[in-house]
Motif scaffolding. Structure first.
Motif, PDB file in Angstrom:
ATOM      1  N   SER A 139     -32.793  21.224   0.313  1.00 46.83           N
ATOM      2  CA  SER A 139     -32.143  19.915   0.279  1.00 46.83           C
ATOM      3  C   SER A 139     -30.990  19.948  -0.717  1.00 46.83           C
ATOM      4  O   SER A 139     -30.944  20.807  -1.600  1.00 46.83           O
ATOM      5  CB  SER A 139     -33.138  18.826  -0.131  1.00 46.83           C
ATOM      6  OG  SER A 139     -33.499  18.975  -1.503  1.00 46.83           O
TER       7      SER A 139
ATOM      8  N   SER B  78     -32.338  19.453  -4.214  1.00 40.46           N
ATOM      9  CA  SER B  78     -32.877  20.688  -4.775  1.00 40.46           C
ATOM     10  C   SER B  78     -31.750  21.593  -5.281  1.00 40.46           C
ATOM     11  O   SER B  78     -31.826  22.157  -6.375  1.00 40.46           O
ATOM     12  CB  SER B  78     -33.709  21.413  -3.719  1.00 40.46           C
ATOM     13  OG  SER B  78     -34.214  22.612  -4.222  1.00 40.46           O
TER      14      SER B  78
ATOM     15  N   SER C  66     -28.337  10.944  -7.036  1.00 31.84           N
ATOM     16  CA  SER C  66     -29.764  10.927  -6.722  1.00 31.84           C
ATOM     17  C   SER C  66     -30.578  11.742  -7.732  1.00 31.84           C
ATOM     18  O   SER C  66     -31.725  11.402  -8.021  1.00 31.84           O
ATOM     19  CB  SER C  66     -30.011  11.447  -5.311  1.00 31.84           C
ATOM     20  OG  SER C  66     -29.581  12.786  -5.190  1.00 31.84           O
TER      21      SER C  66
ATOM     22  N   HIS D 223     -33.751  10.293  -9.771  1.00 38.11           N
ATOM     23  CA  HIS D 223     -35.056  10.950  -9.687  1.00 38.11           C
ATOM     24  C   HIS D 223     -35.596  11.351 -11.053  1.00 38.11           C
ATOM     25  O   HIS D 223     -36.808  11.354 -11.262  1.00 38.11           O
ATOM     26  CB  HIS D 223     -34.995  12.176  -8.769  1.00 38.11           C
ATOM     27  CG  HIS D 223     -35.191  11.853  -7.338  1.00 38.11           C
ATOM     28  ND1 HIS D 223     -34.180  11.349  -6.554  1.00 38.11           N
ATOM     29  CD2 HIS D 223     -36.277  11.939  -6.538  1.00 38.11           C
ATOM     30  CE1 HIS D 223     -34.629  11.159  -5.331  1.00 38.11           C
ATOM     31  NE2 HIS D 223     -35.899  11.504  -5.293  1.00 38.11           N
TER      32      HIS D 223
ATOM     33  N   LYS E 105     -41.665   9.140  -9.146  1.00 37.87           N
ATOM     34  CA  LYS E 105     -41.877   9.590  -7.770  1.00 37.87           C
ATOM     35  C   LYS E 105     -41.855  11.121  -7.717  1.00 37.87           C
ATOM     36  O   LYS E 105     -40.960  11.761  -8.260  1.00 37.87           O
ATOM     37  CB  LYS E 105     -40.790   9.011  -6.873  1.00 37.87           C
ATOM     38  CG  LYS E 105     -41.007   9.301  -5.416  1.00 37.87           C
ATOM     39  CD  LYS E 105     -39.942   8.632  -4.569  1.00 37.87           C
ATOM     40  CE  LYS E 105     -40.136   8.979  -3.118  1.00 37.87           C
ATOM     41  NZ  LYS E 105     -39.081   8.431  -2.282  1.00 37.87           N
ATOM     42  N   ARG E 106     -42.843  11.672  -7.066  1.00 42.92           N
ATOM     43  CA  ARG E 106     -42.975  13.123  -6.977  1.00 42.92           C
ATOM     44  C   ARG E 106     -42.402  13.615  -5.659  1.00 42.92           C
ATOM     45  O   ARG E 106     -42.833  13.191  -4.596  1.00 42.92           O
ATOM     46  CB  ARG E 106     -44.453  13.493  -7.061  1.00 42.92           C
ATOM     47  CG  ARG E 106     -44.719  14.969  -6.998  1.00 42.92           C
ATOM     48  CD  ARG E 106     -46.223  15.196  -7.024  1.00 42.92           C
ATOM     49  NE  ARG E 106     -46.526  16.588  -6.878  1.00 42.92           N
ATOM     50  CZ  ARG E 106     -46.707  17.193  -5.713  1.00 42.92           C
ATOM     51  NH1 ARG E 106     -46.613  16.534  -4.598  1.00 42.92           N
ATOM     52  NH2 ARG E 106     -46.991  18.476  -5.663  1.00 42.92           N
ATOM     53  N   PRO E 107     -41.405  14.533  -5.727  1.00 41.96           N
ATOM     54  CA  PRO E 107     -40.873  15.101  -4.480  1.00 41.96           C
ATOM     55  C   PRO E 107     -41.931  15.972  -3.788  1.00 41.96           C
ATOM     56  O   PRO E 107     -42.804  16.530  -4.441  1.00 41.96           O
ATOM     57  CB  PRO E 107     -39.684  15.946  -4.929  1.00 41.96           C
ATOM     58  CG  PRO E 107     -39.702  15.977  -6.399  1.00 41.96           C
ATOM     59  CD  PRO E 107     -40.741  15.041  -6.895  1.00 41.96           C
ATOM     60  N   ARG E 108     -41.848  16.081  -2.470  1.00 40.57           N
ATOM     61  CA  ARG E 108     -42.800  16.902  -1.711  1.00 40.57           C
ATOM     62  C   ARG E 108     -42.633  18.393  -1.998  1.00 40.57           C
ATOM     63  O   ARG E 108     -43.592  19.142  -1.999  1.00 40.57           O
ATOM     64  CB  ARG E 108     -42.635  16.648  -0.214  1.00 40.57           C
ATOM     65  CG  ARG E 108     -43.339  15.400   0.231  1.00 40.57           C
ATOM     66  CD  ARG E 108     -43.301  15.241   1.732  1.00 40.57           C
ATOM     67  NE  ARG E 108     -42.419  14.103   1.999  1.00 40.57           N
ATOM     68  CZ  ARG E 108     -41.505  14.057   2.919  1.00 40.57           C
ATOM     69  NH1 ARG E 108     -41.326  15.048   3.729  1.00 40.57           N
ATOM     70  NH2 ARG E 108     -40.755  12.991   3.066  1.00 40.57           N
ATOM     71  N   ASP E 109     -41.406  18.815  -2.223  1.00 42.57           N
ATOM     72  CA  ASP E 109     -41.101  20.226  -2.500  1.00 42.57           C
ATOM     73  C   ASP E 109     -41.608  20.582  -3.901  1.00 42.57           C
ATOM     74  O   ASP E 109     -41.124  20.048  -4.895  1.00 42.57           O
ATOM     75  CB  ASP E 109     -39.590  20.427  -2.389  1.00 42.57           C
ATOM     76  CG  ASP E 109     -39.132  21.843  -2.697  1.00 42.57           C
ATOM     77  OD1 ASP E 109     -39.973  22.678  -3.083  1.00 42.57           O
ATOM     78  OD2 ASP E 109     -37.929  22.111  -2.550  1.00 42.57           O
TER      79      ASP E 109
ATOM     80  N   TYR F 235     -40.137  19.786  -7.622  1.00 44.25           N
ATOM     81  CA  TYR F 235     -40.972  19.031  -8.574  1.00 44.25           C
ATOM     82  C   TYR F 235     -41.021  19.746  -9.919  1.00 44.25           C
ATOM     83  O   TYR F 235     -40.848  19.131 -10.976  1.00 44.25           O
ATOM     84  CB  TYR F 235     -42.376  18.854  -7.992  1.00 44.25           C
ATOM     85  CG  TYR F 235     -43.328  18.144  -8.904  1.00 44.25           C
ATOM     86  CD1 TYR F 235     -43.138  16.805  -9.237  1.00 44.25           C
ATOM     87  CD2 TYR F 235     -44.437  18.801  -9.428  1.00 44.25           C
ATOM     88  CE1 TYR F 235     -44.022  16.142 -10.076  1.00 44.25           C
ATOM     89  CE2 TYR F 235     -45.319  18.151 -10.259  1.00 44.25           C
ATOM     90  CZ  TYR F 235     -45.113  16.821 -10.580  1.00 44.25           C
ATOM     91  OH  TYR F 235     -45.986  16.178 -11.410  1.00 44.25           O
TER      92      TYR F 235
END
Length: 122
Positions: free
Chosen positions: A7, A10, A48, A52, A57-61, A65
């Motif tokens: 992403s 990322s 962003s 963040h 909020k915890r990213p899925r990746d 994270y």
């Protein structure tokens, strides 16, 4: 080694981390020479990322994270003083990452590529 980011968030997070590593290295050299440490201020064009870093909020990746957790920890331990968003009105990477982009940006990227100002797109 090479890293493939899944992403733009990322990729931006990774780039800020690399920049911080370089800034810390240069600051260590400066401190060794002068005896004085300089504060490190981070700047990026990824709004962003700034958002963040200030949320729970915890990213899925999981790799993203971990990278964000490290940037938060570095901020808490005063490895850097602050991080701020710096917008750029003609951000050429928008052409590669956004669905709708102004014609002016597309033409600016084309000019940069054909003139040799940008040589590689990774």
């Amino acid at each position: 080694g090479e890293r493939v980011d899944v992403s733009s968030l990322s990729a931006e997070t990774h780039a800020v981390q690399k920049g911080l590593q370089i800034a810390k290295f240069l600051n260590d050299m400066h401190t060794e020479i002068t005896g004085k440490s300089l504060p490190i201020d981070l700047r990026c064009d990824a709004e962003s990322l700034i958002t963040h870093l200030d949320t729970c909020k915890r990213p899925r990746d999981l790799e993203l994270y971990a990278d964000m957790a490290q940037l938060r920890e570095d901020r808490e331990t005063k490895e850097y003083r602050n991080i701020k968003h710096v917008p750029h009105p003609v951000n050429l990477t928008d052409v590669l990452t956004k669905r709708t982009v102004a014609r002016k940006k597309k033409e600016a990227l084309r000019e940069a590529l054909t003139s040799g100002k940008i040589r590689y797109l990774h």
